[in-house]
Structures are given as structure tokens and as C-alpha cells.
Design an enzyme around this catalytic site. Structure first.
Site, PDB file in Angstrom:
ATOM      1  N   HIS A  83     -16.161   2.281  -4.887  1.00  0.00           N
ATOM      2  CA  HIS A  83     -15.244   2.777  -5.907  1.00  0.00           C
ATOM      3  C   HIS A  83     -14.026   1.877  -6.067  1.00  0.00           C
ATOM      4  O   HIS A  83     -13.290   1.991  -7.053  1.00  0.00           O
ATOM      5  CB  HIS A  83     -14.836   4.235  -5.636  1.00  0.00           C
ATOM      6  CG  HIS A  83     -13.826   4.441  -4.565  1.00  0.00           C
ATOM      7  ND1 HIS A  83     -14.164   4.720  -3.256  1.00  0.00           N
ATOM      8  CD2 HIS A  83     -12.469   4.427  -4.595  1.00  0.00           C
ATOM      9  CE1 HIS A  83     -13.061   4.883  -2.544  1.00  0.00           C
ATOM     10  NE2 HIS A  83     -12.017   4.703  -3.329  1.00  0.00           N
ATOM     11  N   ASP A 128     -21.078   4.638  -1.298  1.00  0.00           N
ATOM     12  CA  ASP A 128     -19.745   4.124  -1.621  1.00  0.00           C
ATOM     13  C   ASP A 128     -19.413   2.946  -0.710  1.00  0.00           C
ATOM     14  O   ASP A 128     -18.599   3.048   0.210  1.00  0.00           O
ATOM     15  CB  ASP A 128     -18.717   5.248  -1.481  1.00  0.00           C
ATOM     16  CG  ASP A 128     -17.359   4.883  -2.050  1.00  0.00           C
ATOM     17  OD1 ASP A 128     -17.268   3.884  -2.792  1.00  0.00           O
ATOM     18  OD2 ASP A 128     -16.384   5.606  -1.757  1.00  0.00           O
ATOM     19  N   GLY A 222      -4.821   4.615  -2.029  1.00  0.00           N
ATOM     20  CA  GLY A 222      -4.557   3.226  -1.694  1.00  0.00           C
ATOM     21  C   GLY A 222      -5.188   2.818  -0.383  1.00  0.00           C
ATOM     22  O   GLY A 222      -5.368   1.628  -0.123  1.00  0.00           O
ATOM     23  N   SER A 224      -8.187   3.616   0.180  1.00  0.00           N
ATOM     24  CA  SER A 224      -9.580   3.480  -0.213  1.00  0.00           C
ATOM     25  C   SER A 224     -10.180   2.167   0.270  1.00  0.00           C
ATOM     26  O   SER A 224      -9.570   1.101   0.127  1.00  0.00           O
ATOM     27  CB  SER A 224      -9.704   3.523  -1.738  1.00  0.00           C
ATOM     28  OG  SER A 224      -9.598   4.823  -2.243  1.00  0.00           O
ATOM     29  N   GLY A 225     -11.387   2.237   0.833  1.00  0.00           N
ATOM     30  CA  GLY A 225     -12.084   1.042   1.263  1.00  0.00           C
ATOM     31  C   GLY A 225     -11.684   0.517   2.617  1.00  0.00           C
ATOM     32  O   GLY A 225     -12.321  -0.400   3.151  1.00  0.00           O
TER      33      GLY A 225
END
Length: 272
Positions: A83, A128, A222, A224-225
Site C-alpha cells: 500500500h 500487503d 507514516g 506504514s511499511g
């Protein structure tokens, strides 16, 4: 802004436990009612070189820009969430930063060097995960890789273990200024059956790993990942949390790295 599609919660015909009781949302996609950039909520400041595998990822597209985290898994590969790469035209990678705006160096990579999982599905947060092929970098005390779990026939669920998530950004749901420092938080891993009570079994599959967020300690927009690490091994990629906010006390969820070791090795050649 790409907003995570909120699943329909009012479908009376849906099987009990299938759909979420609380809508999931990717940290990077939280509305301005919460945070517009993100970090670990109520965590601790990282020491210099404490997380050499952590990178900051500044993505750009024709429609805007966004911030994510990632993990160095080899001197020419970064692992992050699908994402985060979805819709991006390029990314600037911040290496070796404790202060977010002061990396040791940066590299800019075009989307042709993204390998996003072919079966990523945002609606149900499936697969994801993405790889970013980078220029070959030199490792140092500030910049280094994190180990992947070894490929095996079976894996621990990690339930009851305490793992460490790290990232940059806001200090809480009501803040409106980005924190400059890398932060981290220790989070207890919970059973998927517990996490399904919030997000449903359609969302929380065997490829997802969840943590409890007691005392308002959680990943946030923020992050994320970014990495979830257990004893210096990468076990999770920050994927989604509750649309109610980062400090609301609902579980936070990660892509379970052990589910994708074959995919990582096939696409990058990297393994434990």
C-alpha cells in the site's frame, strides 16, 4: 489522497466474525481527523544507530506524496508494504537517519524498480508487501540489514512474544506536527483469533500478525511499511490499524513475513 476503502459493516447477512467490527485503515491513509503523517505513538526515542535496518521512504506520484517506512534486507533491497508503493512513480530512500531529515545519504528509485505483490488487494488488505530494488549500498554502523526468518516447514505464531516496531512521525492522534526523531515501541503479539474479534476473519488471515496496543502504544500513520522485529529478525511489515485512531486500544496489524519468504527469495534472491 488514496483512502483505504472502509468495508461495509452494516451487512446484516454477513457471517458473524467475517467482516470487521472496527474498520481497518492503512496508517498512511488515516484522515486528517487523526494524523496526516505518522510515527509510533507513545514510544521511545531511538539511539543513534539503534535501528540501522530502518529506512524512511518518501514516495511521490502525480497526485501527491506520502511517507512510509521500510527495512533493508540486503545491500540492494528494501522491503516495505504494497500500500506504500501502490500508485507511486518514485521513492527517495533515507538511509541511516535517526533525525528524519538528516539521513547519512539518500537514493531515489523509480517505480520500474518496485516489485509489488501481484495479488495485492487493498479492499481486504491481502498480500500487503513490496520489494524495492536499490543501488548497491555500503553497510556501516548506521546502515545495515536485518535478518529474515529462515525458510522452514513450519513457523512460530509468535503469540505472547514482544517485538519492536519503529518509525517516525506524530506522537498521537491529536498532534499536528511531525516529530523529528526515530521512535520505537515494544508490542505484545496476540493470537489471530483475538485480532479477528476486531477486524474479522476476512481481513485477519494466516498471512497477518497482530499486536495489542495497550497504554495507547501503537504504530501510526507514516509507519506504514516499517519493521516489526523480534530478536533482530524481521517478522512483520506495518500494514493496518483501527480507523478509530492509533491510541484507541484496538490491535495493530502487520504482514506476516514468514508467509512470504518464498516470494521474497524468488523476486530478490534474498533469504536468511
Amino acid at each position: 489522497m488514496k483512502v483505504f476503502v472502509v468495508l461495509v459493516l452494516a451487512l446484516a447477512s454477513a457471517s458473524a466474525g467475517l467482516l470487521p467490527q472496527i474498520a481497518p485503515v492503512h496508517p498512511k491513509d488515516r484522515s486528517a481527523a487523526f494524523s496526516i503523517e505518522g510515527r509510533i505513538t507513545n514510544g521511545e526515542k531511538a539511539a543513534e544507530n539503534q535501528f540501522p535496518y530502518q529506512v524512511g521512504l518518501s514516495f511521490t506520484s502525480s497526485g501527491g506524496s506520502w511517507w512510509c517506512g521500510g527495512s533493508i534486507i540486503d545491500n540492494s533491497w528494501v522491503l516495505t508494504a504494497a500500500h506504500c508503493t501502490s500508485g507511486a512513480s518514485s521513492v527517495t530512500i533515507y538511509y541511516g537517519a535517526t533525525v528524519r531529515t538528516s539521513p547519512k545519504f539518500t537514493e531515489t528509485v523509480a517505480s520500474k524498480d518496485f516489485i509489488q505483490h501481484a495479488n495485492y488487494l487493498s479492499l481486504t488488505v491481502r498480500n500487503d508487501i513490496s520489494l524495492i530494488k536499490t543501488p548497491k549500498i555500503a553497510f556501516s554502523s548506521a546502515v545495515g540489514k536485518i535478518a529474515l526468518p529462515a525458510i522452514a516447514g513450519s513457523y512460530s505464531t509468535y503469540v505472547g512474544d514482544t517485538a519492536v516496531a519503529s518509525g517516525w512521525g506524530l506522537t498521537g492522534d491529536k498532534e499536528n506536527a511531525v516529530a523529528p526523531d526515530l521512535n520505537f515501541v515494544s508490542l505484545k503479539i496476540i493470537a489471530n483469533s483475538v485480532c479477528q474479534q476486531t477486524f474479522g476473519s476476512l481481513i485477519v488471515t494466516n498471512n497477518v500478525l497482530c499486536v495489542e496496543t495497550t497504554n495507547a502504544k501503537s504504530t501510526c500513520q507514516g509507519d506504514s511499511g516499517g519493521p516489526l522485529a523480534l530478536k533482530d529478525v524481521l517478522i512483520g511489515i506495518t500494514s493496518f490499524g483501527s480507523a478509530q485512531g492509533c491510541e484507541a486500544g484496538y490491535p495493530a496489524a502487520f504482514t506476516r513475513v514468514t508467509s512470504y519468504l518464498d516470494w521474497i527469495k524468488t523476486n530478490s534472491g534474498v533469504s536468511a
